[in-house]
Each structure stands twice: as structure tokens, then as C-alpha cells.
Design a protein around this motif. Structure first.
Motif, PDB file in Angstrom:
ATOM      1  N   TYR A   1       0.818  -1.217   0.000  1.00 46.77           N
ATOM      2  CA  TYR A   1       0.000   0.000   0.000  1.00 46.77           C
ATOM      3  C   TYR A   1       0.851   1.266   0.000  1.00 46.77           C
ATOM      4  O   TYR A   1       0.375   2.344   0.383  1.00 46.77           O
ATOM      5  CB  TYR A   1      -0.997   0.024   1.168  1.00 46.77           C
ATOM      6  CG  TYR A   1      -1.739  -1.271   1.378  1.00 46.77           C
ATOM      7  CD1 TYR A   1      -2.034  -2.135   0.327  1.00 46.77           C
ATOM      8  CD2 TYR A   1      -2.145  -1.659   2.651  1.00 46.77           C
ATOM      9  CE1 TYR A   1      -2.710  -3.324   0.524  1.00 46.77           C
ATOM     10  CE2 TYR A   1      -2.825  -2.844   2.866  1.00 46.77           C
ATOM     11  CZ  TYR A   1      -3.100  -3.675   1.793  1.00 46.77           C
ATOM     12  OH  TYR A   1      -3.774  -4.859   2.012  1.00 46.77           O
ATOM     13  N   ILE A   2       2.106   1.165  -0.419  1.00 43.05           N
ATOM     14  CA  ILE A   2       2.946   2.335  -0.647  1.00 43.05           C
ATOM     15  C   ILE A   2       2.743   2.794  -2.080  1.00 43.05           C
ATOM     16  O   ILE A   2       2.810   1.985  -3.009  1.00 43.05           O
ATOM     17  CB  ILE A   2       4.438   2.005  -0.415  1.00 43.05           C
ATOM     18  CG1 ILE A   2       4.697   1.674   1.060  1.00 43.05           C
ATOM     19  CG2 ILE A   2       5.330   3.163  -0.855  1.00 43.05           C
ATOM     20  CD1 ILE A   2       6.118   1.204   1.332  1.00 43.05           C
TER      21      ILE A   2
ATOM     22  N   VAL B   1       5.368  -7.387   4.518  1.00 47.05           N
ATOM     23  CA  VAL B   1       5.404  -8.103   5.793  1.00 47.05           C
ATOM     24  C   VAL B   1       5.755  -7.143   6.922  1.00 47.05           C
ATOM     25  O   VAL B   1       5.143  -7.162   8.001  1.00 47.05           O
ATOM     26  CB  VAL B   1       6.412  -9.271   5.727  1.00 47.05           C
ATOM     27  CG1 VAL B   1       6.617  -9.874   7.120  1.00 47.05           C
ATOM     28  CG2 VAL B   1       5.916 -10.346   4.765  1.00 47.05           C
ATOM     29  N   MET B   2       6.736  -6.281   6.703  1.00 55.95           N
ATOM     30  CA  MET B   2       7.138  -5.314   7.729  1.00 55.95           C
ATOM     31  C   MET B   2       6.004  -4.354   8.081  1.00 55.95           C
ATOM     32  O   MET B   2       5.863  -3.941   9.236  1.00 55.95           O
ATOM     33  CB  MET B   2       8.350  -4.522   7.249  1.00 55.95           C
ATOM     34  CG  MET B   2       9.626  -5.338   7.140  1.00 55.95           C
ATOM     35  SD  MET B   2      10.934  -4.397   6.314  1.00 55.95           S
ATOM     36  CE  MET B   2      12.106  -5.702   5.962  1.00 55.95           C
ATOM     37  N   ARG B   3       5.197  -4.010   7.092  1.00 59.69           N
ATOM     38  CA  ARG B   3       4.097  -3.062   7.329  1.00 59.69           C
ATOM     39  C   ARG B   3       2.839  -3.753   7.851  1.00 59.69           C
ATOM     40  O   ARG B   3       1.845  -3.102   8.140  1.00 59.69           O
ATOM     41  CB  ARG B   3       3.783  -2.303   6.030  1.00 59.69           C
ATOM     42  CG  ARG B   3       4.876  -1.306   5.660  1.00 59.69           C
ATOM     43  CD  ARG B   3       4.707  -0.765   4.256  1.00 59.69           C
ATOM     44  NE  ARG B   3       3.485  -0.005   4.080  1.00 59.69           N
ATOM     45  CZ  ARG B   3       3.347   1.295   4.288  1.00 59.69           C
ATOM     46  NH1 ARG B   3       4.397   1.998   4.713  1.00 59.69           N
ATOM     47  NH2 ARG B   3       2.210   1.920   4.074  1.00 59.69           N
ATOM     48  N   GLY B   4       2.877  -5.088   7.925  1.00 57.89           N
ATOM     49  CA  GLY B   4       1.774  -5.828   8.522  1.00 57.89           C
ATOM     50  C   GLY B   4       0.540  -5.953   7.668  1.00 57.89           C
ATOM     51  O   GLY B   4      -0.567  -6.140   8.176  1.00 57.89           O
ATOM     52  N   THR B   5       0.693  -5.889   6.348  1.00 58.59           N
ATOM     53  CA  THR B   5      -0.460  -6.018   5.463  1.00 58.59           C
ATOM     54  C   THR B   5      -0.768  -7.492   5.204  1.00 58.59           C
ATOM     55  O   THR B   5       0.022  -8.373   5.521  1.00 58.59           O
ATOM     56  CB  THR B   5      -0.210  -5.312   4.125  1.00 58.59           C
ATOM     57  OG1 THR B   5       0.859  -5.986   3.447  1.00 58.59           O
ATOM     58  CG2 THR B   5       0.169  -3.856   4.337  1.00 58.59           C
ATOM     59  N   ASP B   6      -1.922  -7.745   4.610  1.00 57.09           N
ATOM     60  CA  ASP B   6      -2.306  -9.111   4.235  1.00 57.09           C
ATOM     61  C   ASP B   6      -1.669  -9.418   2.890  1.00 57.09           C
ATOM     62  O   ASP B   6      -2.191  -9.068   1.830  1.00 57.09           O
ATOM     63  CB  ASP B   6      -3.838  -9.208   4.164  1.00 57.09           C
ATOM     64  CG  ASP B   6      -4.323 -10.642   4.030  1.00 57.09           C
ATOM     65  OD1 ASP B   6      -3.530 -11.507   3.607  1.00 57.09           O
ATOM     66  OD2 ASP B   6      -5.495 -10.907   4.348  1.00 57.09           O
ATOM     67  N   VAL B   7      -0.521 -10.073   2.916  1.00 53.49           N
ATOM     68  CA  VAL B   7       0.287 -10.250   1.713  1.00 53.49           C
ATOM     69  C   VAL B   7      -0.457 -11.008   0.622  1.00 53.49           C
ATOM     70  O   VAL B   7      -0.466 -10.602  -0.545  1.00 53.49           O
ATOM     71  CB  VAL B   7       1.608 -10.978   2.059  1.00 53.49           C
ATOM     72  CG1 VAL B   7       2.375 -11.342   0.792  1.00 53.49           C
ATOM     73  CG2 VAL B   7       2.458 -10.119   2.968  1.00 53.49           C
TER      74      VAL B   7
END
Length: 615
Positions: free
Chosen positions: A498-499, A596-602
Motif C-alpha cells: 500500500y505504498i 510483511v514489515m508493514r503488517g499487510t495481508d500479503v
């Protein structure tokens, strides 16, 4: 996008439906529900969120959900917000309906139904279908006839599953522009949007054609086209080739990144010997390929980027003109398609609505004589898909099942298949020298080793990714055939982390994007050692002079080394034409680790779906 599962059996089918929905989670959804006929009544449960919430709700009321016939659904919102009252199945009296796709004329139909006294409890287009079936059933007292009566009233693309309390052994299904498959069992039969949902209960499938309506019972399947009974073949699949287990990996996406060396090698071996194309590769289509004078690629998303890379290959290696267009735009802009064009449709699923619609519109124009000598070809990961069945030529990508929404191995195998096609056209038309063809084929066989070595960059790229975690925007730069991969890298980063990210041809920096460059803007550069490397280095200096921070994936022989605000990770040296295949792995790793670092649902990023079956 949405997922349908239905079953009629001698056993209790609630667990079959729920397991089917779990296996369709990869498609993207925001709510889930099911309806079962139990003791002469419709029993329905719907939940917003994950399928597990539905499983828990059904478990808490398990006695009401014991039945021999039912339908279930995962919904990706189009009409109406994600909410319980908008979730499927939708009910009208004794009728329950699940629906994929869109009913474009639901507005006027809804007004007519309200005038007849029907009450709507949702904002969806699907509830219109339920009420229409209920109304038609009053007149016909026959569920098949009722469905046949209402289908012509519906405009759009859709798949339907319909049950009625008074017909507790009969499931009606319709396929019109949205994928649907029938699973064939012993004393039980099933329907689903994707055969993957049914592999635990059967490996025998019947693929419906456009406009088919089928009556599914425990011991029979009847298919009708234009009101007449028709036969559809049953295909038996090897379930081992459709394994959807994550194994030792945390996410499907990571597993699928690591599967790329073998997947690409399989695809290469499909069409090539050690130093030439296999004689049998596309042999029976040589007459069609020989007359091609123009290439038109139609695709969406990641497949579109694969098409852009193929454009470089076609024009550089064969000197045939090649155009690439987003399928959703192509269909509606009245495009010029010259005679003797090869239409190449790219799709992982083979059910992408925009690509199918663009293909069908082009075929329609050829049929009425507007285009002469049209040949259509699909490059697809699903051999039983609509796209494959509707094109003249099919080249499979031997990626195996891809579950992660962000495409990885489907993309790199598409590239491998496209290069085989470019070489085949060049050979058939004598547009490529045998020595050059042999050189490229030999280099293609080296891809597995180069991809294996690229996987060793995992930890280094994870460390690099820490510098992106708090960023809000990123630029990806590439030149030549790497430019489309810059677009693909930007797409990967934005869709799962989401960046905001944009891909640019590096030479375009000074025509606008350079205004964005500052110390907080990470710039990702794809820098294989090729004919464009020196010019790319000059573009990098433009960024460096403006205090931008560069993150470079460079060839081992590029002589680029890390320094202040310049972070270099070396990628195995590779043939210039084939570099996008190998450089795909670093950009995939980067997007994965940042997500993964940003905690999104990959694997299931918000608002997205794996198979986009609506326009």
C-alpha cells in the motif's frame, strides 16, 4: 473475484461448502455466506470478514445446517458496501441465489419488482435475480423453466447458482460471461467458480460454455444451450498438479517466488531442446503463424507488463510491429486492427473479463469481415479456462496453481512462453538468424540456475526493505526492456504494501518525475549490464545530485558498488533479452518483505482479487 460453491449429495454438505469457500479465499472477498435446505426450509448464515467467521457461526448452529443441497458464496463488493445484509446468498421466499458478475440493468428491474410488491433488503444487483426467479416460478412451477425465463432479462456477465425449497434435489446453474465449473462425483455433484474449490471431493470436471444452463442432481447432470440439451465433456485432473498448500512458507506469495526456477524451467523445456526449438512446438499452427504481419497483445495488470516486454522482443528479434494495450481500453475505443494480425491474450486465470470481452469483440469484427486473416492466441496458466477454449492457439504457462493475488511465477512463466513464441514466429517466417535463435535458447536453459542464485538474495533484500517501511512513495526506474519491469515492480509494491509507487523509463526523469526526488524518496533502479547501462548510470547521477537515495539491482559485472545513498545488490549476469525474467525475483522480494514489515495481508491485499471476472 467472488466465489461460488454449490452441492447436491446424499451426505451432509455443509462442510463441503465451507471447505470450498476456504479454498476460494485467494480470489479476494469481503463477506461470506451459505444457504442449505434443511427440513423443508432455507437456512442461511452470512458473515462479514473472513470465511472462518462463517465457519464459527455455522458451528454454533450446526443442527440447522445439516442438509443434502446448498449453495455458498464469498462476495467482493460491487453494488452495496461490505455488510451482512449485502452478503450472499440472497433469498426471495423459497428461492436462494448466489451470483458472480454484474447485472447491469438491475435498476429498472428493481423498480418493476417493487411495483409488484417485492421488498428489497440489500443494495445488491443479485437480490433482483432472486425476486425474478421467485416471480417466474409462480407462473411456471418449474425451477429450470423459471431460470430460463429470467436469464434473457439480465444484461451483463454473470454466473448463477439457484435452489428452491420445493425442489430439494435440484440445483440450477447458469454461466454467461463468468466462470463456472461442474464437479462430477459418485452419487453427488457440485458447482464452483474454480475447480480448486472442489478438488477435495472430486477431480472430474465439466466446463460449461457461454450461455449454458444446467440442472444438477445427485445422480444426473443435464446441460442446455438455447433450450436444447447438449453434451459437455468431462475432464479428469491430476490433483497433484493443483496443490495449494503453503508448506514451510509463511505466505503463498513467498512460496510462489521460490517455485519460479522450476516453473520457468518446465515452461522452457516445453518448447525447446538444448539449442533449438522442439520440432513439435506449435507445429500444427505454423501456417497461421507464417501469415502474421502484425502483433496485438491484450492483457491487464501484471500480464500487461509481460506483454510490454514481449513488444521489445518481437520488434527487436523479428522486426514485426507489436502493439500492447490494456484490454479494458481496447474494447471500447473502436481500435484499428489490420489484416493478418495475431491477437495475443495474456491471463493467469484465463477468466479475466476485460481480456475475454476484448477478444470476443475482435472475433466478432473478424466474423463480419471487418478484419481479415485474424489469428488469436492465448498464453495462460489454466488449460481449461474460457480464454484457452476461445482462441485458435494456446501456449500453457507451466506455473502450477498460483494463489497469491500478487502474481509472481505466472508472470515469469508468461515471459518464458512469450519468448518461445517470439522465436517460433521468427523461425517460421525466417526473420531470425539460426545462430541468434540457438544462442537465446541456450541462454533460456540457464535461467533456472540464474533464478536459483537470485533466490539467495532474499535476506539482503529483506534488510534493504527496512528502509522502505515508513516511506509513502517510491519510484522504479528501468531502460529498454527493463522499463516494463519497473512498471511491474511498482505495481507489486503498491498492491501488497500500500505504498504509492510509479514505474518510469529512466530517460523520462528529467521530463517531470525528477521534481519528486528528495532525501525521503527511495528510487529503485534495475541495472543489468546491457547496451543501456551507461545511459542508466547518467540517470542515476541525476538522482544522486538531488540527494535522492538509490536502491539498485545491478549485474554482477556492472562495476556498481554501494556508497553513501547508493545501495547495490548484485544480480546474476544474464542475457540482455532475458534479464526481465531474472530481475523479477528481486523486485518481488522487495515488495514482499516491505509488505510483511508493514503488517499487510500479503496474499489477500485489501480491495483486490486474484481472478477479476467483472469489468
Amino acid at each position: 473475484m467472488c466465489g461460488i460453491v454449490g452441492a447436491v449429495a446424499e451426505r451432509n454438505i455443509s462442510n463441503v461448502l465451507l471447505e470450498g469457500l476456504k479454498r476460494l479465499e485467494y480470489r479476494g472477498y469481503d463477506s461470506a455466506g451459505l444457504t442449505i435446505i434443511h427440513e423443508g426450509e432455507l437456512h442461511r448464515e452470512r458473515q462479514v470478514g473472513k470465511v472462518q467467521a462463517l465457519v464459527d457461526a455455522v458451528k454454533n448452529n450446526s443442527e440447522s445446517f445439516k442438509g443434502h443441497i446448498g449453495i455458498a458464496h464469498t462476495r467482493w463488493a460491487t453494488h452495496g458496501e461490505p455488510a451482512q445484509h449485502n452478503a450472499h446468498p440472497h433469498v426471495s421466499g423459497k428461492v436462494a441465489v448466489v451470483h458472480n458478475g454484474i447485472v447491469e440493468n438491475y435498476g429498472p428491474l428493481k423498480e418493476e419488482l417493487i411495483e409488484k410488491g417485492y421488498t428489497f433488503t440489500s443494495e445488491t444487483d443479485t437480490e433482483v435475480v432472486a425476486h425474478l426467479v421467485a416471480e417466474a416460478y409462480k407462473e411456471t412451477n418449474n425451477l429450470l423453466k423459471a431460470v430460463e425465463k429470467i436469464v434473457p432479462l439480465l444484461h451483463g456477465a454473470f454466473a448463477l447458482g439457484v435452489i428452491h425449497v420445493d425442489n430439494p434435489d435440484e440445483l440450477i446453474t447458469v454461466r454467461l460471461g463468468s466462470p463456472l465449473v461442474i464437479g462430477v462425483g459418485i452419487g453427488e455433484n457440485f458447482i464452483a467458480s474454480d475447480q480448486l474449490a472442489l478438488l477435495p471431493v472430486t477431480n472430474r470436471f465439466m466446463y460449461l460454455e457461454e450461455g449454458d444452463i444446467a440442472v444438477i442432481k445427485r445422480d444426473s447432470i443435464q446441460v442446455f444451450a438455447d433450450g436444447q440439451p447438449v453434451e459437455r465433456n468431462i475432464t479428469e485432473l491430476d490433483a497433484k498438479n493443483h496443490n495449494a498448500d503453503k508448506g514451510e512458507f509463511k505466505h503463498y506469495m513467498l512460496k510462489e517466488i521460490y517455485e519460479q526456477p522450476d516453473a520457468v524451467a518446465r515452461t522452457v523445456e516445453m518448447g525447446a531442446t538444448s539449442n533449438d526449438l522442439k520440432e513439435e512446438f506449435l507445429q500444427r499452427h505454423e501456417a497461421l503463424l507464417a501469415k502474421v504481419r502484425n502483433i496485438q497483445v491484450l492483457a491487464c495488470g501484471t500480464s500487461y507488463h509481460a506483454g510490454l516486454i514481449a513488444k521489445y522482443w518481437f520488434e527487436n528479434l523479428t522486426r514485426l510491429p507489436c502493439s500492447v494495450e490494456v484490454a479494458s481500453e481496447f474494447r471500447y475505443r473502436n481500435p484499428v486492427v489490420v489484416d493478418d494480425t495475431l491477437i495475443i491474450c495474456l491471463s493467469q486465470s484465463g477468466e479475466t473479463a476485460d481480456t475475454l470481452s476484448a477478444l470476443r469483440e475482435t472475433q466478432r469484427r473478424a466474423k463480419v469481415g471487418e478484419i481479415k486473416g485474424l489469428t488469436t492466441l492465448s498464453v495462460c496458466n489454466v488449460a481449461t479456462s474460457s480464454l484457452v477454449r476461445e482462441t485458435d492457439i494456446f501456449i500453457p504457462t507451466l506455473a502450477g496453481v498460483e494463489i497469491g493475488v500478487a502474481s509472481t511465477k505466472a508472470f515469469t512463466t508468461q515471459l518464458a512462453a512469450l519468448m518461445l513464441l517470439v522465436l517460433k514466429v521468427g523461425k517460421v517466417q525466417q526473420r531470425i538468424e539460426p545462430e541468434q535463435l540457438s544462442e537465446i535458447v541456450t541462454e533460456m536453459h540457464k535461467l533456472k540456475g540464474q533464478l536459483d542464485r537470485s533466490l539467495n538474495l532474499d535476506q539482503a533484500i529483506e534488510a534493504m526493505g527496512q528502509k522502505f517501511e515508513a516511506k509513502h512513495s517510491t519510484l522504479f526506474l528501468g531502460r529498454g526492456v527493463q522499463f516494463p519491469l519497473a512498471l511491474e515492480g511498482a505495481l507489486k509494491l503498491k498492491e501488497i504494501s500500500y505504498i504509492h509507487a510509479e514505474g518510469y523509463a529512466a530517460g523520462e526523469l528529467k521530463h517531470g518525475p525528477l521534481a519528486l526526488v528528495d532525501k525521503d524518496m527511495p528510487i529503485v533502479v534495475l541495472a543489468p549490464k546491457d547496451s543501456m547501462l551507461d545511459k542508466l548510470k547518467a540517470n542515476m547521477q541525476e538522482v544522486h545530485a538531488r540527494h535522492g537515495e538509490l536502491f539498485v539491482f545491478a549485474s554482477e559485472s556492472s562495476q556498481l558498488v554501494s556508497e553513501e545513498r547508493l545501495h547495490v545488490i548484485h544480480v546474476p549476469d544474464v542475457n540482455e533479452h532475458l534479464a526481465p525474467i531474472v530481475y523479477s525475483i528481486p523486485v518481488q522480494f522487495l515488495s514482499y518483505h516491505v509488505a510483511v514489515m508493514r503488517g499487510t495481508d500479503v496474499d489477500q491485499p485489501r480491495n483486490l482479487a486474484k481472478s477479476v471476472t467483472v469489468e
